[in-house]
Scaffold this motif. Structure first.
Motif, PDB file in Angstrom:
ATOM      1  N   LEU A 158       9.249   3.904 -12.005  1.00  0.00           N
ATOM      2  CA  LEU A 158       9.800   4.347 -10.728  1.00  0.00           C
ATOM      3  C   LEU A 158      10.038   3.169  -9.790  1.00  0.00           C
ATOM      4  O   LEU A 158      11.001   3.161  -9.020  1.00  0.00           O
ATOM      5  CB  LEU A 158       8.866   5.372 -10.068  1.00  0.00           C
ATOM      6  CG  LEU A 158       8.811   6.753 -10.722  1.00  0.00           C
ATOM      7  CD1 LEU A 158       7.678   7.591 -10.123  1.00  0.00           C
ATOM      8  CD2 LEU A 158      10.144   7.489 -10.561  1.00  0.00           C
TER       9      LEU A 158
ATOM     10  N   GLN B 275      10.172   8.411 -20.187  1.00  0.00           N
ATOM     11  CA  GLN B 275      11.625   8.332 -20.317  1.00  0.00           C
ATOM     12  C   GLN B 275      12.289   9.635 -19.887  1.00  0.00           C
ATOM     13  O   GLN B 275      13.310   9.625 -19.180  1.00  0.00           O
ATOM     14  CB  GLN B 275      12.015   8.009 -21.759  1.00  0.00           C
ATOM     15  CG  GLN B 275      13.498   7.677 -21.927  1.00  0.00           C
ATOM     16  CD  GLN B 275      13.903   6.450 -21.139  1.00  0.00           C
ATOM     17  OE1 GLN B 275      13.334   5.380 -21.307  1.00  0.00           O
ATOM     18  NE2 GLN B 275      14.881   6.597 -20.248  1.00  0.00           N
TER      19      GLN B 275
ATOM     20  N   LYS C 274      16.601  10.210 -12.052  1.00  0.00           N
ATOM     21  CA  LYS C 274      17.820   9.454 -11.745  1.00  0.00           C
ATOM     22  C   LYS C 274      19.030  10.379 -11.629  1.00  0.00           C
ATOM     23  O   LYS C 274      19.926  10.146 -10.808  1.00  0.00           O
ATOM     24  CB  LYS C 274      18.069   8.408 -12.826  1.00  0.00           C
ATOM     25  CG  LYS C 274      17.099   7.242 -12.788  1.00  0.00           C
ATOM     26  CD  LYS C 274      17.181   6.376 -14.023  1.00  0.00           C
ATOM     27  CE  LYS C 274      18.533   5.716 -14.143  1.00  0.00           C
ATOM     28  NZ  LYS C 274      18.586   4.812 -15.331  1.00  0.00           N
ATOM     29  N   ARG C 275      19.038  11.442 -12.416  1.00  0.00           N
ATOM     30  CA  ARG C 275      20.192  12.338 -12.430  1.00  0.00           C
ATOM     31  C   ARG C 275      20.136  13.392 -11.326  1.00  0.00           C
ATOM     32  O   ARG C 275      21.150  13.718 -10.719  1.00  0.00           O
ATOM     33  CB  ARG C 275      20.271  13.014 -13.799  1.00  0.00           C
ATOM     34  CG  ARG C 275      21.514  13.864 -14.005  1.00  0.00           C
ATOM     35  CD  ARG C 275      21.623  14.339 -15.434  1.00  0.00           C
ATOM     36  NE  ARG C 275      20.513  15.200 -15.836  1.00  0.00           N
ATOM     37  CZ  ARG C 275      19.516  14.832 -16.629  1.00  0.00           C
ATOM     38  NH1 ARG C 275      19.460  13.595 -17.102  1.00  0.00           N
ATOM     39  NH2 ARG C 275      18.555  15.674 -16.950  1.00  0.00           N
TER      40      ARG C 275
ATOM     41  N   ILE D 190      12.048   9.877 -15.982  1.00  0.00           N
ATOM     42  CA  ILE D 190      12.930   8.922 -15.295  1.00  0.00           C
ATOM     43  C   ILE D 190      14.384   9.347 -15.430  1.00  0.00           C
ATOM     44  O   ILE D 190      15.156   9.301 -14.447  1.00  0.00           O
ATOM     45  CB  ILE D 190      12.722   7.508 -15.854  1.00  0.00           C
ATOM     46  CG1 ILE D 190      11.358   6.960 -15.414  1.00  0.00           C
ATOM     47  CG2 ILE D 190      13.833   6.568 -15.381  1.00  0.00           C
ATOM     48  CD1 ILE D 190      11.205   6.758 -13.919  1.00  0.00           C
ATOM     49  N   ASP D 191      14.794   9.772 -16.615  1.00  0.00           N
ATOM     50  CA  ASP D 191      16.179  10.211 -16.808  1.00  0.00           C
ATOM     51  C   ASP D 191      16.516  11.369 -15.878  1.00  0.00           C
ATOM     52  O   ASP D 191      17.593  11.415 -15.268  1.00  0.00           O
ATOM     53  CB  ASP D 191      16.413  10.619 -18.262  1.00  0.00           C
ATOM     54  CG  ASP D 191      16.438   9.430 -19.211  1.00  0.00           C
ATOM     55  OD1 ASP D 191      16.525   8.285 -18.723  1.00  0.00           O
ATOM     56  OD2 ASP D 191      16.355   9.651 -20.435  1.00  0.00           O
TER      57      ASP D 191
ATOM     58  N   TYR E 146       9.102   3.191  -0.864  1.00  0.00           N
ATOM     59  CA  TYR E 146      10.507   3.607  -0.877  1.00  0.00           C
ATOM     60  C   TYR E 146      10.658   4.965  -0.209  1.00  0.00           C
ATOM     61  O   TYR E 146       9.679   5.676   0.024  1.00  0.00           O
ATOM     62  CB  TYR E 146      11.033   3.642  -2.316  1.00  0.00           C
ATOM     63  CG  TYR E 146      10.882   2.312  -3.017  1.00  0.00           C
ATOM     64  CD1 TYR E 146      11.690   1.230  -2.675  1.00  0.00           C
ATOM     65  CD2 TYR E 146       9.899   2.127  -3.988  1.00  0.00           C
ATOM     66  CE1 TYR E 146      11.532  -0.003  -3.298  1.00  0.00           C
ATOM     67  CE2 TYR E 146       9.736   0.899  -4.613  1.00  0.00           C
ATOM     68  CZ  TYR E 146      10.552  -0.162  -4.263  1.00  0.00           C
ATOM     69  OH  TYR E 146      10.399  -1.379  -4.861  1.00  0.00           O
TER      70      TYR E 146
ATOM     71  N   ASP F 163      11.027   0.284 -10.641  1.00  0.00           N
ATOM     72  CA  ASP F 163      12.298  -0.317 -11.043  1.00  0.00           C
ATOM     73  C   ASP F 163      13.490   0.451 -10.484  1.00  0.00           C
ATOM     74  O   ASP F 163      14.563  -0.122 -10.256  1.00  0.00           O
ATOM     75  CB  ASP F 163      12.398  -0.361 -12.572  1.00  0.00           C
ATOM     76  CG  ASP F 163      11.407  -1.333 -13.194  1.00  0.00           C
ATOM     77  OD1 ASP F 163      10.941  -2.235 -12.472  1.00  0.00           O
ATOM     78  OD2 ASP F 163      11.089  -1.180 -14.387  1.00  0.00           O
ATOM     79  N   GLU F 164      13.309   1.753 -10.263  1.00  0.00           N
ATOM     80  CA  GLU F 164      14.389   2.601  -9.742  1.00  0.00           C
ATOM     81  C   GLU F 164      14.323   2.763  -8.227  1.00  0.00           C
ATOM     82  O   GLU F 164      15.063   3.557  -7.649  1.00  0.00           O
ATOM     83  CB  GLU F 164      14.341   3.988 -10.406  1.00  0.00           C
ATOM     84  CG  GLU F 164      14.459   3.963 -11.922  1.00  0.00           C
ATOM     85  CD  GLU F 164      15.775   3.396 -12.400  1.00  0.00           C
ATOM     86  OE1 GLU F 164      16.772   3.524 -11.658  1.00  0.00           O
ATOM     87  OE2 GLU F 164      15.817   2.831 -13.507  1.00  0.00           O
ATOM     88  N   LYS F 165      13.402   2.043  -7.582  1.00  0.00           N
ATOM     89  CA  LYS F 165      13.220   2.112  -6.122  1.00  0.00           C
ATOM     90  C   LYS F 165      12.743   3.486  -5.672  1.00  0.00           C
ATOM     91  O   LYS F 165      13.203   4.046  -4.680  1.00  0.00           O
ATOM     92  CB  LYS F 165      14.499   1.715  -5.365  1.00  0.00           C
ATOM     93  CG  LYS F 165      15.111   0.396  -5.812  1.00  0.00           C
ATOM     94  CD  LYS F 165      14.124  -0.751  -5.689  1.00  0.00           C
ATOM     95  CE  LYS F 165      14.758  -2.076  -6.112  1.00  0.00           C
ATOM     96  NZ  LYS F 165      13.769  -3.176  -6.139  1.00  0.00           N
ATOM     97  N   TRP F 166      11.793   4.027  -6.419  1.00  0.00           N
ATOM     98  CA  TRP F 166      11.127   5.277  -6.079  1.00  0.00           C
ATOM     99  C   TRP F 166       9.626   5.019  -5.939  1.00  0.00           C
ATOM    100  O   TRP F 166       9.075   4.148  -6.598  1.00  0.00           O
ATOM    101  CB  TRP F 166      11.340   6.321  -7.174  1.00  0.00           C
ATOM    102  CG  TRP F 166      12.654   7.037  -7.122  1.00  0.00           C
ATOM    103  CD1 TRP F 166      13.894   6.512  -7.379  1.00  0.00           C
ATOM    104  CD2 TRP F 166      12.848   8.408  -6.802  1.00  0.00           C
ATOM    105  NE1 TRP F 166      14.856   7.486  -7.243  1.00  0.00           N
ATOM    106  CE2 TRP F 166      14.245   8.668  -6.895  1.00  0.00           C
ATOM    107  CE3 TRP F 166      12.005   9.452  -6.461  1.00  0.00           C
ATOM    108  CZ2 TRP F 166      14.787   9.909  -6.644  1.00  0.00           C
ATOM    109  CZ3 TRP F 166      12.545  10.699  -6.219  1.00  0.00           C
ATOM    110  CH2 TRP F 166      13.927  10.921  -6.299  1.00  0.00           C
TER     111      TRP F 166
ATOM    112  N   LYS G 106      20.338  11.273  -3.534  1.00  0.00           N
ATOM    113  CA  LYS G 106      21.140  10.051  -3.570  1.00  0.00           C
ATOM    114  C   LYS G 106      21.307   9.524  -2.158  1.00  0.00           C
ATOM    115  O   LYS G 106      22.215   9.909  -1.436  1.00  0.00           O
ATOM    116  CB  LYS G 106      22.516  10.317  -4.198  1.00  0.00           C
ATOM    117  CG  LYS G 106      22.466  11.046  -5.532  1.00  0.00           C
ATOM    118  CD  LYS G 106      21.788  10.203  -6.604  1.00  0.00           C
ATOM    119  CE  LYS G 106      21.968  10.817  -7.990  1.00  0.00           C
ATOM    120  NZ  LYS G 106      21.334  12.132  -8.140  1.00  0.00           N
TER     121      LYS G 106
END
Length: 375
Positions: A111, A356, A363-364, A359-360, A84, A113-116, A368
């Motif tokens: 990661l 957790q 994502k934040r 990842i939180d 990614y 799952d989050e496309k990282w 982007k």
């Protein structure tokens, strides 16, 4: 690394991201490592799960990904899971290398799952190399930077004038340059464990060109090497010896074996880790608020998270951990604070909470999509 897959050396045209593609940073750093090659693990050589999906982890302690060189030195190797354009770069502590902490395996899957992607890198200071690395500015480092790109001169003259720069920082910059040019990276999040947190703080102070690609930083277990070493009986005498050697111009000579049984260590490096206000002394509880801001305040320009283990075995019992983590977060310019109750230094007993929290935050605070660092 317990990999059973076969590997092959690709031609330059088959690198993970086409060199003809235009990255948002290519005008500055493209071409620095055109000769770097990567070793690609064949997807067909490791069986996927029953559903036919291919993830970053095959089974316990067996990762699937790409092993590649990001710089000219033999030690400059990194391993990437996931393919990614956004990457979390893990930087380990003293004696660490690949698979340094138990949370890396579930983190790689989360990661994905989050496309990282997750990138684990080796530095010259990895494993037993930390004792002979230096946090002082090196003349050869300046020359290398000046001849590779004239656009870097202004940035690194500044680093030279303040006497600050590290071999680790240079190598980290080379890795990010590789990700920009070869992987068309849209930005990275740096994740430091233990002394790896100091590498992040040092790197961001250099204001290197590729540091603009760092969109956020996570400091996991930012603890004081000095305060821990002070609990050992031989430390006081060894600090005196290191100070004497440095004053005699022998700072890069090796200390006696009893100074550090894990690795050969120079007088300078020992002093840096163990002496009050040494170059590595960033997270000590007895530093004043002003001293902490002097060492950490430049991080206020970067979104930061501090993950602190409230049962860290490397933090002396006399230290008020709650007070310390609060002071560190303020010195960092208002970093996010995560206190993990009963967590040990590497969070091997709190893996789920660690993943957790990371990842939180990613994502934040992560990039982007396409993100031009100059704007």
């Amino acid at each position: 690394m317990n990999s059973t897959s076969s590997s092959s050396l690709p031609s330059p045209s088959s690198s993970s991201s086409s060199s003809s593609s235009t990255s948002w940073f290519s005008g500055i750093v493209r071409g620095r490592f055109e000769k770097s090659s990567s070793v690609k693990m064949a997807n067909t050589s490791v069986a996927g799960d029953a559903s036919g999906s291919v993830g970053p982890v095959n089974r316990k302690n067996q990762f699937r990904g790409v092993l590649f060189k990001y710089g000219p030195k033999p030690a400059q190797v990194a391993f990437k899971t996931g393919n990614y354009k956004q990457q979390v770069v893990f930087i380990g502590g003293l004696t660490d290398g690949f698979l340094a902490t138990e949370y890396l395996e579930p983190l790689a899957m989360a990661l994905e799952d989050e496309k990282w992607s997750l990138v684990q890198l080796l530095l010259s200071s990895s494993y037993s190399g930390y004792g002979i690395s230096s946090l002082k500015q090196c003349g050869c480092l300046e020359i290398f930077i000046f001849v590779t790109s004239s656009l870097w001169v202004g940035v690194h003259i500044q680093a030279s004038l303040i006497g600050f720069g590290t071999l680790d920082a240079l190598e980290l910059d080379q890795l990010i340059s590789y990700l920009i040019n070869k992987e068309d990276s849209e930005g990275v999040v740096l994740l430091g464990h233990s002394t790896g947190c100091q590498d992040i703080v040092h790197y961001m102070r250099t204001n290197a060109a590729c540091s603009r690609a760092v969109r956020a930083a996570i400091l996991q277990a930012p603890v004081s090497d000095r305060e821990y070493k002070a609990t050992l009986p031989q430390t006081a005498a060894m600090i005196d010896l290191a100070s004497t050697m440095i004053s005699e111009g022998r700072g890069m000579e090796l200390m006696p074996r009893e100074a550090d049984e894990a690795a050969p260590i120079t007088a300078y490096r020992y002093h840096s880790l163990c002496a009050y206000m040494g170059d590595d002394d960033m997270f000590s509880s007895d530093l004043s608020d002003d001293q902490l801001r002097m060492r950490l305040g430049h991080m206020s320009q970067t979104p930061c998270q501090v993950i602190f283990s409230m049962a860290d075995e490397y933090v002396p019992e006399y230290v008020d951990k709650k007070a310390l983590v609060g002071r560190l977060c303020r010195a960092l310019g208002g970093a996010e604070k995560v206190e993990i109750e009963w967590g040990n230094h590497s969070l091997s007993n709190r893996v789920g909470e660690a993943v957790q929290a990371i990842i939180d935050f990613v994502k934040r605070e992560g990039p982007k999509g396409w993100d031009d660092p100059w704007n």
